[in-house]
Motif scaffolding. Structure first.
Motif, PDB file in Angstrom:
ATOM      1  N   GLU A 196       7.926  24.640  44.952  1.00 26.30           N
ATOM      2  CA  GLU A 196       7.912  26.077  44.688  1.00 26.30           C
ATOM      3  C   GLU A 196       6.489  26.549  44.438  1.00 26.30           C
ATOM      4  N   TYR A 197       6.215  27.793  44.843  1.00 26.97           N
ATOM      5  CA  TYR A 197       4.896  28.396  44.616  1.00 26.97           C
ATOM      6  C   TYR A 197       4.907  29.158  43.293  1.00 26.97           C
ATOM      7  N   THR A 198       3.778  29.067  42.569  1.00 28.67           N
ATOM      8  CA  THR A 198       3.652  29.820  41.311  1.00 28.67           C
ATOM      9  C   THR A 198       3.132  31.230  41.564  1.00 28.67           C
ATOM     10  N   GLY A 199       2.499  31.430  42.707  1.00 29.61           N
ATOM     11  CA  GLY A 199       1.941  32.744  43.029  1.00 29.61           C
ATOM     12  C   GLY A 199       0.590  32.992  42.397  1.00 29.61           C
ATOM     13  N   SER A 200       0.022  31.982  41.740  1.00 32.15           N
ATOM     14  CA  SER A 200      -1.263  32.158  41.061  1.00 32.15           C
ATOM     15  C   SER A 200      -2.440  32.001  42.015  1.00 32.15           C
ATOM     16  N   GLY A 201      -2.221  31.366  43.142  1.00 32.42           N
ATOM     17  CA  GLY A 201      -3.287  31.162  44.112  1.00 32.42           C
ATOM     18  C   GLY A 201      -4.290  30.104  43.696  1.00 32.42           C
ATOM     19  N   ASP A 236      10.496  12.996  44.095  1.00 31.55           N
ATOM     20  CA  ASP A 236      11.563  12.050  43.752  1.00 31.55           C
ATOM     21  C   ASP A 236      12.806  12.298  44.598  1.00 31.55           C
ATOM     22  N   SER A 237      13.123  13.590  44.798  1.00 29.05           N
ATOM     23  CA  SER A 237      14.282  13.933  45.629  1.00 29.05           C
ATOM     24  C   SER A 237      14.065  13.478  47.069  1.00 29.05           C
ATOM     25  N   ILE A 238      12.836  13.692  47.565  1.00 28.97           N
ATOM     26  CA  ILE A 238      12.516  13.276  48.932  1.00 28.97           C
ATOM     27  C   ILE A 238      12.595  11.757  49.056  1.00 28.97           C
ATOM     28  N   LYS A 239      12.138  11.068  48.000  1.00 23.12           N
ATOM     29  CA  LYS A 239      12.193   9.605  48.007  1.00 23.12           C
ATOM     30  C   LYS A 239      13.633   9.103  48.106  1.00 23.12           C
ATOM     31  N   LYS A 240      14.563   9.909  47.584  1.00 22.62           N
ATOM     32  CA  LYS A 240      15.984   9.544  47.641  1.00 22.62           C
ATOM     33  C   LYS A 240      16.643   9.974  48.959  1.00 22.62           C
ATOM     34  N   GLY A 241      15.858  10.614  49.826  1.00 28.05           N
ATOM     35  CA  GLY A 241      16.399  10.968  51.132  1.00 28.05           C
ATOM     36  C   GLY A 241      16.696  12.440  51.324  1.00 28.05           C
ATOM     37  N   GLU A 242      16.411  13.279  50.328  1.00 32.86           N
ATOM     38  CA  GLU A 242      16.663  14.724  50.459  1.00 32.86           C
ATOM     39  C   GLU A 242      15.427  15.384  51.066  1.00 32.86           C
ATOM     40  N   TYR A 243      15.282  15.254  52.382  1.00 33.64           N
ATOM     41  CA  TYR A 243      14.069  15.692  53.063  1.00 33.64           C
ATOM     42  C   TYR A 243      13.938  17.211  53.167  1.00 33.64           C
ATOM     43  N   SER A 244      14.974  17.933  52.856  1.00 35.83           N
ATOM     44  CA  SER A 244      14.912  19.404  52.941  1.00 35.83           C
ATOM     45  C   SER A 244      14.298  20.030  51.698  1.00 35.83           C
ATOM     46  N   LEU A 272      -1.993  22.958  46.630  1.00 31.49           N
ATOM     47  CA  LEU A 272      -1.376  21.626  46.754  1.00 31.49           C
ATOM     48  C   LEU A 272       0.084  21.745  47.162  1.00 31.49           C
ATOM     49  N   SER A 273       0.812  22.692  46.554  1.00 28.12           N
ATOM     50  CA  SER A 273       2.225  22.899  46.892  1.00 28.12           C
ATOM     51  C   SER A 273       2.364  23.329  48.348  1.00 28.12           C
ATOM     52  N   GLU A 274       1.458  24.222  48.766  1.00 26.36           N
ATOM     53  CA  GLU A 274       1.505  24.703  50.152  1.00 26.36           C
ATOM     54  C   GLU A 274       1.241  23.560  51.131  1.00 26.36           C
ATOM     55  N   ASN A 275       0.210  22.738  50.816  1.00 28.41           N
ATOM     56  CA  ASN A 275      -0.104  21.596  51.674  1.00 28.41           C
ATOM     57  C   ASN A 275       1.033  20.571  51.658  1.00 28.41           C
ATOM     58  N   PHE A 276       1.646  20.397  50.483  1.00 31.79           N
ATOM     59  CA  PHE A 276       2.762  19.457  50.353  1.00 31.79           C
ATOM     60  C   PHE A 276       3.922  19.905  51.237  1.00 31.79           C
ATOM     61  N   ASN A 277       4.230  21.203  51.184  1.00 31.32           N
ATOM     62  CA  ASN A 277       5.327  21.727  52.012  1.00 31.32           C
ATOM     63  C   ASN A 277       4.996  21.624  53.502  1.00 31.32           C
ATOM     64  N   ALA A 278       3.713  21.896  53.834  1.00 28.02           N
ATOM     65  CA  ALA A 278       3.306  21.772  55.236  1.00 28.02           C
ATOM     66  C   ALA A 278       3.427  20.327  55.702  1.00 28.02           C
ATOM     67  N   MET A 279       3.015  19.410  54.824  1.00 27.93           N
ATOM     68  CA  MET A 279       3.128  17.986  55.143  1.00 27.93           C
ATOM     69  C   MET A 279       4.584  17.583  55.346  1.00 27.93           C
ATOM     70  N   THR A 282       0.494  22.178  33.857  1.00 29.11           N
ATOM     71  CA  THR A 282       1.048  20.996  34.542  1.00 29.11           C
ATOM     72  C   THR A 282       2.515  21.137  34.903  1.00 29.11           C
ATOM     73  N   ASN A 283       3.160  22.249  34.513  1.00 30.58           N
ATOM     74  CA  ASN A 283       4.568  22.440  34.885  1.00 30.58           C
ATOM     75  C   ASN A 283       4.784  22.409  36.394  1.00 30.58           C
ATOM     76  N   PRO A 284       3.922  23.090  37.208  1.00 34.11           N
ATOM     77  CA  PRO A 284       4.106  22.994  38.663  1.00 34.11           C
ATOM     78  C   PRO A 284       3.994  21.571  39.187  1.00 34.11           C
ATOM     79  N   ILE A 285       3.142  20.753  38.531  1.00 36.02           N
ATOM     80  CA  ILE A 285       3.019  19.357  38.952  1.00 36.02           C
ATOM     81  C   ILE A 285       4.319  18.620  38.692  1.00 36.02           C
ATOM     82  N   LYS A 286       4.987  18.957  37.572  1.00 35.89           N
ATOM     83  CA  LYS A 286       6.302  18.366  37.302  1.00 35.89           C
ATOM     84  C   LYS A 286       7.279  18.724  38.416  1.00 35.89           C
ATOM     85  N   GLY A 287       7.166  19.995  38.875  1.00 34.17           N
ATOM     86  CA  GLY A 287       8.028  20.416  39.985  1.00 34.17           C
ATOM     87  C   GLY A 287       7.766  19.593  41.235  1.00 34.17           C
ATOM     88  N   LEU A 288       6.470  19.324  41.516  1.00 37.46           N
ATOM     89  CA  LEU A 288       6.125  18.497  42.664  1.00 37.46           C
ATOM     90  C   LEU A 288       6.664  17.076  42.522  1.00 37.46           C
TER      91      LEU A 288
END
Length: 473
Positions: A217-222, A205-213, A228-235, A194-200
Motif C-alpha cells: 500500500e502507498y502512504t501518499g507521502s512521496g 510474507d503473503s507472497i512467500k506463501k504463494g499469494e502472488y496477487s 520502495l513500495s512502488e518499486n516493490f509493486n512494479a517488481m 516504520t509502519n509502512p515497512i511492516k506492511g511490506l
C-alpha cells in the motif's frame, strides 16, 4: 534489532551526547568568563588598594603601632565603602615577608607562593582552596623609599563554584525532562515511520506463501518508503507477468505435446490396424485395396506432418536472407494463386493496396500471406466477402485482411497461434489441416520483425493486421 528500535536508540544516544556536551560546554564557558571577570575586578581592586598605600606612604616609612591602626582603618574602610564585599582579606608584608598588616586576622600556614613571587611590575594571582572556600589571591610589590613591601588581596570566589554547581543541577534536570519527552516523541515517530515497512513485510510474507496477487500500500507521502513500495509493486508485477508467461508457456508446451501425440497416434493406429488386417491374409481384394489405400494416405499424412514440423523448426533456427519485397505484388500473387478456391465458394474480394517496399524473406512472406488468406477463405461462407487493405502510415505499412466468416471465440483467440491448435474441435478435414498454419505465420513474423495481430468475434468474422517496417530508401 528492528529498524524502529535502531532509530529510537540512535536518536536518543545522539541527543544525549550532543545536548549534554553542548550544555557542559556552555556552563564551563560561563564559569570561565565569570572567573576571568572576578580576576580582572580583583586586580583592579588591588590597584586601588596600592594607590591608597602610596597616598599614605609616610605611614609606611615611619611604621609604628599608630601607623598599623591607621592602615587597618584605611583598608577596612575600602572594603566597607567600595562595595567589594567579597574581599576576604588585605595583607601587607615587609621586605622580609613578615605580615605586618592583616585586616581580618586570616592567616594561612605554609609557603605563600603568591608572596614570594610578587613583583613591582606585575600583578600575580593564584586560586587556592582553603577549607571549604575557594580563594583568589592577587599579589604585587610596592617600592616605597628604599623599602619593598608586598600587598596580597584575598577574595572569596566560592560563589562561582556554587553558581556552576547550581547551573549543572538545573541543566541535568532539564536534560532528563527533555530526554524523556524526546524518547516519547521518537518512539511515536519511529513507529509511524516504520509502519509502512511492516506492511511490506506482511505483503512479502503473503507472497512467500504463494499469494502472488498481494501488493504493498502507498502512504501518499512521496518519501523513500513510498518509492520502495512502488518499486516493490512494479517488481511483483514483472514477476507475476513472468509467472503467467511461464504458466502459459508450460500449458502451450503441454498442448503441443498432446496435440502432436494425437496427430501421430491417429495415423499410426490406422496403419497398424490395417497392416494387421493384411497380415491375416484371409481378406478379399476389395478390403485389401482399401487397407493399402488407407495405409498410403496415413503415411502421407505423417510425411506431411514431419515436413511441416521441420519447416517450423527451420524457420526458428535459420537466418533470414532479407531482400526488397513489394507488398502489393506479393498480395496480388497470393490472391491469384488462391483464385480457384475463391471462385469455388463464390467469394468476393475487395483489394485496396498502396505500394510499399519492405526488407524481408520473399518466400517466407509469400507463405505468410498464403496461410492468412487461405484461412480467411476457409472461414468465409459461400458468397461472402474478404477485404484486403494496405496503407502507408509514416515509416510503417499496415496490411489488413478481414473476412465475414465464422469468427473465433475469445478463449480460442489466445491459442490460435499455437502449433496444432484448431478452432474446429471436431478436426474436420484433418487429413490436410494440421493446425500449424498460424504457428508458422507467427514464427515468420518474429523472424521478419512483423507485428502480427488477430481480432475476431464469433459468427461475425476475423480481422488480421500485419504491420511492417518500410524500407528507408
Amino acid at each position: 534489532m528492528k529498524i524502529w528500535k535502531k532509530i529510537f536508540l540512535y536518536s536518543i544516544i545522539l541527543f544525549i551526547f550532543l545536548f549534554n556536551g553542548a550544555g557542559i560546554f556552555i556552563i564551563e564557558n560561563i564559569y570561565n568568563r565569570n572567573l576571568e571577570m572576578a580576576i580582572k575586578s580583583t586586580i583592579n581592586e588591588s590597584s586601588s588598594v596600592r594607590s591608597s598605600i602610596y597616598l599614605n606612604s609616610d605611614l609606611i616609612e615611619s611604621y609604628n603601632r599608630y601607623s598599623r591602626e591607621r592602615f587597618l582603618v584605611v583598608f577596612k574602610s575600602y572594603i566597607l565603602y567600595s562595595g567589594a564585599t567579597s574581599i576576604k582579606n588585605i595583607e601587607l608584608f615587609d621586605g622580609e615577608g613578615k605580615n605586618i598588616i592583616n585586616t581580618s586576622e586570616f592567616f594561612i600556614d605554609g609557603v605563600r607562593s603568591e608572596v614570594e613571587e610578587a613583583t613591582v611590575d606585575n600583578r600575580k594571582f593564584i586560586i587556592r582552596k582553603v577549607g571549604e572556600e575557594n580563594l583568589l589571591f592577587v599579589s604585587s610589590a610596592l617600592k616605597i623609599g628604599d623599602k619593598t613591601h608586598k600587598l596580597v588581596l584575598t577574595k572569596d570566589i566560592s560563589f562561582l563554584n556554587k553558581d556552576k554547581i547550581d547551573n549543572y543541577k538545573l541543566f541535568f534536570l532539564l536534560s532528563v525532562i527533555i530526554t524523556i519527552l524526546l524518547a516519547i516523541g521518537m518512539y511515536i515517530i519511529s513507529k509511524n515511520i516504520t509502519n509502512p515497512i511492516k506492511g511490506l513485510i506482511k505483503v512479502s510474507d503473503s507472497i512467500k506463501k504463494g499469494e502472488y496477487s498481494k501488493r504493498a500500500e502507498y502512504t501518499g507521502s512521496g518519501d523513500e518508503i513510498d518509492t520502495l513500495s512502488e518499486n516493490f509493486n512494479a517488481m511483483m508485477k514483472v514477476i507475476d507477468d513472468k509467472i503467467h508467461e511461464l504458466e502459459w508457456a508450460n500449458e502451450s508446451k503441454q498442448r503441443f505435446i498432446d496435440n502432436l501425440t494425437h496427430e501421430m497416434k491417429t495415423p499410426i493406429t490406422s496403419i497398424i490396424g490395417y497392416s494387421d488386417l493384411l497380415l491375416k491374409g484371409n481378406i478379399n481384394d476389395e478390403i485389401k485395396i482399401k487397407a493399402i489405400d488407407y495405409i498410403n494416405s496415413q503415411g502421407k499424412r505423417l510425411e506431411n506432418l514431419s515436413s511441416t514440423l521441420i519447416k517450423l523448426i527451420m524457420i526458428k533456427k535459420e537466418d533470414v536472407s532479407k531482400g526488397r519485397v513489394s507488398i502489393k505484388e506479393r498480395v496480388l500473387d497470393t490472391v491469384k494463386g488462391l483464385r480457384y478456391k475463391i471462385d469455388e465458394k463464390q467469394i468476393e474480394i475487395e483489394v485496396e493496396i498502396e505500394c510499399g517496399v519492405i526488407l524481408g524473406d520473399k518466400q517466407l512472406i509469400g507463405v505468410l500471406y498464403l496461410n492468412i488468406l487461405e484461412n480467411a477463405v476457409k472461414a468465409s461462407k459461400e458468397g461472402g466477402k474478404i477485404y484486403i487493405r494496405g496503407v502507408v502510415e509514416g515509416n510503417k505499412y499496415k496490411l489488413i485482411i478481414e473476412d465475414e466468416g465464422n469468427g473465433i471465440s475469445k478463449d480460442d483467440l489466445e491459442k490460435v497461434k499455437e502449433p496444432f491448435f484448431m478452432v474446429d474441435k471436431s478436426r474436420t478435414d484433418s487429413r490436410n489441416n494440421l493446425g500449424l498454419g498460424l504457428a508458422i505465420c507467427n514464427e515468420i513474423c518474429l523472424t521478419n520483425n512483423i507485428i502480427f495481430n488477430i481480432e475476431s468475434e464469433l459468427n461475425k468474422g476475423t480481422v488480421v493486421t500485419l504491420i511492417f517496417e518500410l524500407e528507408r530508401n
